[in-house]
Design an enzyme around this catalytic site. Structure first.
Site, mmCIF file in Angstrom:
data_model
loop_
_atom_site.group_PDB
_atom_site.id
_atom_site.type_symbol
_atom_site.label_atom_id
_atom_site.label_comp_id
_atom_site.label_asym_id
_atom_site.label_seq_id
_atom_site.Cartn_x
_atom_site.Cartn_y
_atom_site.Cartn_z
ATOM 1 N N GLY A 69 0.823 -1.211 0.000
ATOM 2 C CA GLY A 69 0.000 0.000 0.000
ATOM 3 C C GLY A 69 0.856 1.260 0.000
ATOM 4 O O GLY A 69 0.540 2.246 -0.664
ATOM 5 N N ASN A 153 -7.912 4.410 8.659
ATOM 6 C CA ASN A 153 -7.366 3.264 9.376
ATOM 7 C C ASN A 153 -7.465 3.387 10.884
ATOM 8 O O ASN A 153 -7.421 2.392 11.582
ATOM 9 C CB ASN A 153 -5.899 3.046 8.971
ATOM 10 C CG ASN A 153 -5.112 4.332 8.960
ATOM 11 O OD1 ASN A 153 -5.484 5.295 8.295
ATOM 12 N ND2 ASN A 153 -4.030 4.385 9.696
ATOM 13 N N GLY A 202 -2.126 -5.997 -0.014
ATOM 14 C CA GLY A 202 -2.502 -7.403 0.117
ATOM 15 C C GLY A 202 -2.681 -7.876 1.554
ATOM 16 O O GLY A 202 -3.604 -8.628 1.860
ATOM 17 N N HIS A 203 -1.801 -7.386 2.467
ATOM 18 C CA HIS A 203 -1.793 -8.030 3.793
ATOM 19 C C HIS A 203 -2.953 -7.620 4.685
ATOM 20 O O HIS A 203 -3.116 -8.152 5.774
ATOM 21 C CB HIS A 203 -0.434 -7.829 4.483
ATOM 22 C CG HIS A 203 -0.162 -6.453 5.007
ATOM 23 N ND1 HIS A 203 -0.166 -6.152 6.338
ATOM 24 C CD2 HIS A 203 0.148 -5.292 4.370
ATOM 25 C CE1 HIS A 203 0.141 -4.875 6.515
ATOM 26 N NE2 HIS A 203 0.333 -4.332 5.331
ATOM 27 N N CYS A 327 1.522 2.270 12.462
ATOM 28 C CA CYS A 327 2.651 3.084 12.043
ATOM 29 C C CYS A 327 2.977 4.154 13.080
ATOM 30 O O CYS A 327 4.105 4.617 13.149
ATOM 31 C CB CYS A 327 2.344 3.753 10.709
ATOM 32 S SG CYS A 327 1.741 2.569 9.537
HETATM 33 N N1 PLP Z 1 -2.818 3.217 3.741
HETATM 34 C C1 PLP Z 1 -3.564 2.874 4.796
HETATM 35 C C2 PLP Z 1 -4.889 3.535 5.005
HETATM 36 C C3 PLP Z 1 -3.118 1.906 5.690
HETATM 37 O O1 PLP Z 1 -3.866 1.574 6.745
HETATM 38 C C4 PLP Z 1 -1.851 1.303 5.453
HETATM 39 C C5 PLP Z 1 -1.296 0.307 6.400
HETATM 40 O O2 PLP Z 1 -1.565 0.333 7.576
HETATM 41 C C6 PLP Z 1 -1.123 1.683 4.307
HETATM 42 C C7 PLP Z 1 -1.636 2.652 3.483
HETATM 43 C C8 PLP Z 1 0.219 1.078 4.001
HETATM 44 O O3 PLP Z 1 0.087 -0.212 3.449
HETATM 45 P P1 PLP Z 1 1.318 -1.247 3.501
HETATM 46 O O4 PLP Z 1 1.404 -1.727 4.912
HETATM 47 O O5 PLP Z 1 0.923 -2.341 2.545
HETATM 48 O O6 PLP Z 1 2.531 -0.533 3.048
#
Ligand code: PLP
Length: 385
Positions: A69, A153, A202-203, A327
């Site tokens: 993502g 998120n 994907g995850h 994060c």
């Molecule tokens: N965007 C959102 C809204 C997310 O919640 C996340 C991951 O927590 C990401 C982007 C990033 O995705 P990835 O973990 O595959 O890099």
């Protein structure tokens, strides 16, 4: 263990692993190789691309596989803004919402630091929604791109993406949405949504970590960020993660097949969970929009605690969740998302997010709600941990 942190990640589903297995073992070819092993890998990649395109209501050539993502968001924000700036140097602003994931926000800040862009941040209301009026107010002829996430998120609020995308489209401005949390729960038909770019990971869906997708409408030019052999139609060089692409396509198809049934079931379970938590914890506050929210996310503030202490106490009782986004975990600063909703720092520090996948059960949520009641009581008794 009751795992209520699916917005952070999910386990790989058995069907997904089984679909990937051949491409990690016997069919291990490089899709660029001109022999049967390579051709078999290239076919698997093409099938995965067609399957993702069917799920997104787009053409296979509009699907780019990425490393997740974060890369999909980077490619959308930087790639589209830089391509537009190259075509017309006067186009030098990007618009993002105040509740974007760091993958979008930091991409916009990079454009500001190194490429002379200005970043316009659209505020959200107290539920975390961008109103069409607020977006309309910041759009300018120099706007290169608008990026507003589909669903948040941390609090689960869903944005009125179709309306927001239409506003940008009327002015000829490309519109990107980060659908990482929405995928599996909400409609992803890119035509109906009217978006020009959309990111998936994907995850979050039962595929492995390290695979993602960026949809970009064919008429929207994108400057690549990773240069090399010209894979992915030149949008993203590097030998393709064939097994990851197959896994993501399988997980997306599986989640879409289950979506209608699970959406209603999980929404009802979430509502029961929210009521149970609100009655078990005096003073608890549900954050995010009361109805326009993901079925899978319930996030609260528990005044008189610290989110981290509640988290630890819950884990001791066998419930795993998150004190904010993964994060941001470990950082002392209050969540920028909760701050953007107007939640004061001392309340934002008490936030706990529960997020479920579509396999969650009523029994697990009933047990978790009881654990929340006792965890908050013990943390409060200790004086905010
Ligand atoms: N965007 C959102 C809204 C997310 O919640 C996340 C991951 O927590 C990401 C982007 C990033 O995705 P990835 O973990 O595959 O890099």
């Amino acid at each position: 263990m009751i795992f209520l942190d699916a917005a952070a990640t999910t386990p790989v589903r058995r069907e997904v692993l089984e679909a990937m297995w051949p491409y990690l073992t016997g069919e291990f070819g490089n899709p660029s190789s001109h022999h049967t092993l390579g051709e078999s890998a290239a076919r698997a990649l093409a099938d995965a691309r067609a399957s993702v395109a069917a799920a997104l209501g787009c053409r296979p050539g509009e699907v780019t596989f990425t490393s997740g993502g974060t890369e999909a968001d980077n490619l959308a924000v930087k790639g589209i803004a830089l391509a537009r700036q190259a075509a017309d140097p006067a186009v030098n602003r990007v618009v993002i919402s105040a509740v974007e994931h760091p993958a979008v926000e930091e991409s916009a800040r990079y454009l500001e630091r190194f490429h002379g862009f200005s970043v316009d941040v659209v505020p959200v209301d107290s539920y975390g929604q961008v109103t069409p009026k607020a977006l309309g107010d910041v759009l300018r002829p120099e706007t290169a791109l608008v990026s507003v996430m589909y669903a948040n998120n941390e609090v689960g609020t869903v944005q009125p993406i179709t309306e927001l995308a239409a506003l940008a489209r009327e002015r000829g401005i490309p519109f990107h949405t980060d659908a990482v949390q929405a995928a599996g729960w909400l409609a992803l038909d890119t035509k109906a949504l009217g978006v020009d770019a959309l990111s998936i990971s994907g995850h979050k869906l039962g595929a492995p970590k390290g695979c993602g997708v960026l949809f970009v409408r064919s008429r929207t030019r994108t400057e690549p960020l990773i240069h090399g052999g010209g894979q992915e139609r030149g949008r993203r060089s590097g030998t393709e993660n064939v097994a990851g692409a197959v896994g993501l396509a399988t997980a997306l198809a599986l989640s879409q097949a289950r979506q209608q049934d699970q959406q209603a079931r999980v929404t009802a379970l979430r509502d029961n969970f929210v009521s149970a938590v609100l009655s078990a914890v005096p003073g608890a506050v549900l954050t995010g929009h009361p109805t326009d929210r993901l079925p899978s996310v319930a996030s609260f503030c528990f005044p008189g605690t610290s989110g981290e202490s509640v988290l630890l106490e819950l884990e001791r009782q066998g419930v795993v969740c998150s004190s904010g986004s993964a994060c941001a975990a470990g950082s002392e600063a209050p969540s920028p998302v909760l701050t953007a909703l107007g939640i004061p720092a001392e309340v934002a520090q008490t936030a706990v997010r529960f997020s479920f996948d579509s396999y969650v059960t009523a029994e697990d949520l009933a047990a978790a709600a009881a654990a929340v009641g006792s965890a908050v009581t013990s943390v409060r008794a200790l004086g905010a941990g």
